[in-house]
Design a protein around this motif. Structure first.
Motif, short mmCIF file in Angstrom:
data_model
loop_
_atom_site.label_atom_id
_atom_site.label_comp_id
_atom_site.label_asym_id
_atom_site.label_seq_id
_atom_site.Cartn_x
_atom_site.Cartn_y
_atom_site.Cartn_z
N ARG A 286 1.21 -10.71 -8.08
CA ARG A 286 0.44 -10.24 -9.44
C ARG A 286 -0.08 -8.89 -9.45
O ARG A 286 -0.10 -8.14 -10.09
CB ARG A 286 -0.58 -11.47 -9.88
CG ARG A 286 0.10 -12.86 -10.25
CD ARG A 286 -1.05 -13.34 -10.94
NE ARG A 286 -0.40 -14.53 -11.59
CZ ARG A 286 -0.50 -15.70 -11.10
NH1 ARG A 286 -1.28 -16.07 -9.94
NH2 ARG A 286 -0.13 -16.87 -11.82
N ALA A 287 -0.35 -8.44 -7.97
CA ALA A 287 -1.00 -7.07 -7.58
C ALA A 287 0.06 -5.97 -7.62
O ALA A 287 -0.32 -4.86 -7.65
CB ALA A 287 -1.93 -7.22 -6.39
N ASN A 288 1.28 -6.35 -8.13
CA ASN A 288 2.43 -5.37 -7.77
C ASN A 288 2.25 -4.53 -8.94
O ASN A 288 1.81 -4.73 -10.07
CB ASN A 288 3.72 -5.97 -7.77
CG ASN A 288 4.32 -6.24 -6.50
OD1 ASN A 288 4.44 -5.32 -5.48
ND2 ASN A 288 4.15 -7.77 -6.24
N ASP A 289 2.79 -3.13 -9.11
CA ASP A 289 2.92 -2.35 -10.12
C ASP A 289 4.44 -2.77 -10.91
O ASP A 289 5.50 -2.47 -10.29
CB ASP A 289 2.97 -1.03 -9.62
CG ASP A 289 3.24 0.13 -10.75
OD1 ASP A 289 3.92 -0.27 -11.57
OD2 ASP A 289 2.71 1.16 -10.57
N ARG B 138 -1.18 -13.95 -5.35
CA ARG B 138 -2.13 -12.79 -5.34
C ARG B 138 -1.38 -11.52 -5.20
O ARG B 138 -1.40 -10.61 -5.89
CB ARG B 138 -3.35 -12.84 -4.52
CG ARG B 138 -4.13 -11.76 -4.57
CD ARG B 138 -5.35 -11.81 -3.41
NE ARG B 138 -4.51 -12.20 -2.26
CZ ARG B 138 -4.04 -11.16 -1.32
NH1 ARG B 138 -3.99 -9.83 -1.81
NH2 ARG B 138 -3.56 -11.56 -0.13
N ARG B 139 -0.42 -11.48 -4.24
CA ARG B 139 0.16 -10.36 -3.68
C ARG B 139 1.19 -9.94 -4.79
O ARG B 139 1.23 -8.85 -5.10
CB ARG B 139 0.84 -10.58 -2.42
CG ARG B 139 -0.02 -10.41 -1.21
CD ARG B 139 0.74 -10.60 -0.19
NE ARG B 139 1.52 -11.69 0.40
CZ ARG B 139 1.20 -12.52 1.14
NH1 ARG B 139 0.09 -12.64 1.43
NH2 ARG B 139 2.24 -13.72 1.30
N ARG C 258 0.80 -1.34 0.02
CA ARG C 258 -0.27 -0.04 -0.05
C ARG C 258 0.76 1.26 -0.06
O ARG C 258 0.19 2.39 -0.07
CB ARG C 258 -1.11 0.05 1.18
CG ARG C 258 -1.95 -1.19 1.21
CD ARG C 258 -3.02 -1.15 0.03
NE ARG C 258 -3.83 -2.24 0.12
CZ ARG C 258 -5.16 -2.02 0.70
NH1 ARG C 258 -5.24 -1.00 1.34
NH2 ARG C 258 -6.06 -3.06 0.81
N ASN D 33 -2.24 -16.77 -1.98
CA ASN D 33 -2.19 -15.30 -1.46
C ASN D 33 -0.85 -14.83 -2.07
O ASN D 33 -0.70 -13.78 -2.17
CB ASN D 33 -2.47 -15.28 0.17
CG ASN D 33 -3.97 -15.39 0.60
OD1 ASN D 33 -4.78 -15.12 -0.18
ND2 ASN D 33 -4.02 -16.00 1.74
#
Length: 267
Positions: free
Chosen positions: A176-179, A173-174, A73, A170
């Motif tokens: 793949r959610a990166n920029d 998921r974390r 975040r 999980n």
């Protein structure tokens, strides 16, 4: 110690770094502060999932879990200059300021370990103990990581699954959610050698590594350089050495209590 819901991923506060980048962090529990710094493409949630948070809280530590810049975040600049060791060390100092903590023990895995070491080098007055897992302060070529993250996160995930075939959904998921551009910027430069800055410091250090980790000799050499302690984990690689919280938490707890990692909270 009051009960804390350590499974809630949104109990966040936010510090502002010296260059204006927001740095998200969790502040959990009571007692002496211990800062936890995650590895590349992960977030502070990895400490929850691996079991560190519950175990450290049970032992009476106040935990400061930081989303390193470019991850989780926190802000995600795309300029490689934003990821220098000095910038990332300043992020930790900013979080300590926002949390009202003068000095803390720092614990980091991989990239997070490098950030912990940089913080000790640039802000030694804020650090009373260092625990690094799979990290060292010597020069390191990051071209292999850059290649694995050149196009997307799938090559990187395939590499991680060679180390941990049952990598959790999980964690996937974390990652793949990166920029992607932010992660690429964070790895754009090879890591310089800043070992001499640490050799002069009198900060208790515990260096942990899996003996299947290619970095293990560098980690051992850092322990010798810092006149610190070395905890080798037989049969563990770079990732599984992090996942072994059942072994690491008691060892870290005993180390910190033995070296007297006590701090004065407040400014």
């Amino acid at each position: 110690m009051s009960p804390v819901n350590t499974l809630n991923p949104h109990r966040l506060s936010e510090a502002v770094a010296e260059d204006g980048v927001p740095i998200a962090y969790e502040d959990l529990g009571h007692g002496e502060p211990l800062v936890l710094l995650h590895g590349v493409t992960e977030s502070r949630e990895s400490w929850h999932e691996a079991g560190y948070v519950e175990q450290f809280l049970r032992r009476g530590w106040r935990l400061i879990l930081i989303d390193c810049r470019g991850h989780g975040r926190s802000g995600k600049p795309h300029d490689p200059a934003a990821y220098s060791g000095r910038r990332q060390a300043a992020d930790v100092a900013a979080v300590l300021d926002f949390a009202g903590i003068q000095r803390a023990a720092l614990m980091g895995h991989s990239m997070g370990g490098t950030v912990a070491l940089a913080t000790a080098a640039y802000h030694p007055d804020r650090v009373n103990a260092l625990i690094v897992n799979g990290a060292h302060p010597f020069a390191e070529d990051l071209s292999r990581l850059r290649a694995a993250l050149a196009d997307d996160f799938e090559t990187w995930l395939a590499f991680l699954k060679q180390l941990v075939p049952d990598l959790s959904p999980n964690s996937c998921r974390r990652i793949r959610a990166n920029d992607l551009a932010a992660v690429q910027a964070s790895l754009a430069s090879d890591r310089p050698d800043f070992s001499m800055a640490l050799a002069k410091l009198d900060i208790p250090a515990l260096a942990i590594t899996g003996l299947l980790d290619p970095r293990w000799e560098g980690v051992r050499n850092f322990a010798e350089l810092a006149s610190g302690e070395f905890l080798p984990l037989a049969g563990k690689n770079h990732v599984t050495a992090f996942l072994d919280a059942e072994t690491i938490v008691p060892a870290v707890d005993e180390f910190l209590r033995r070296v007297g990692a006590r701090t004065t909270e407040g400014s």
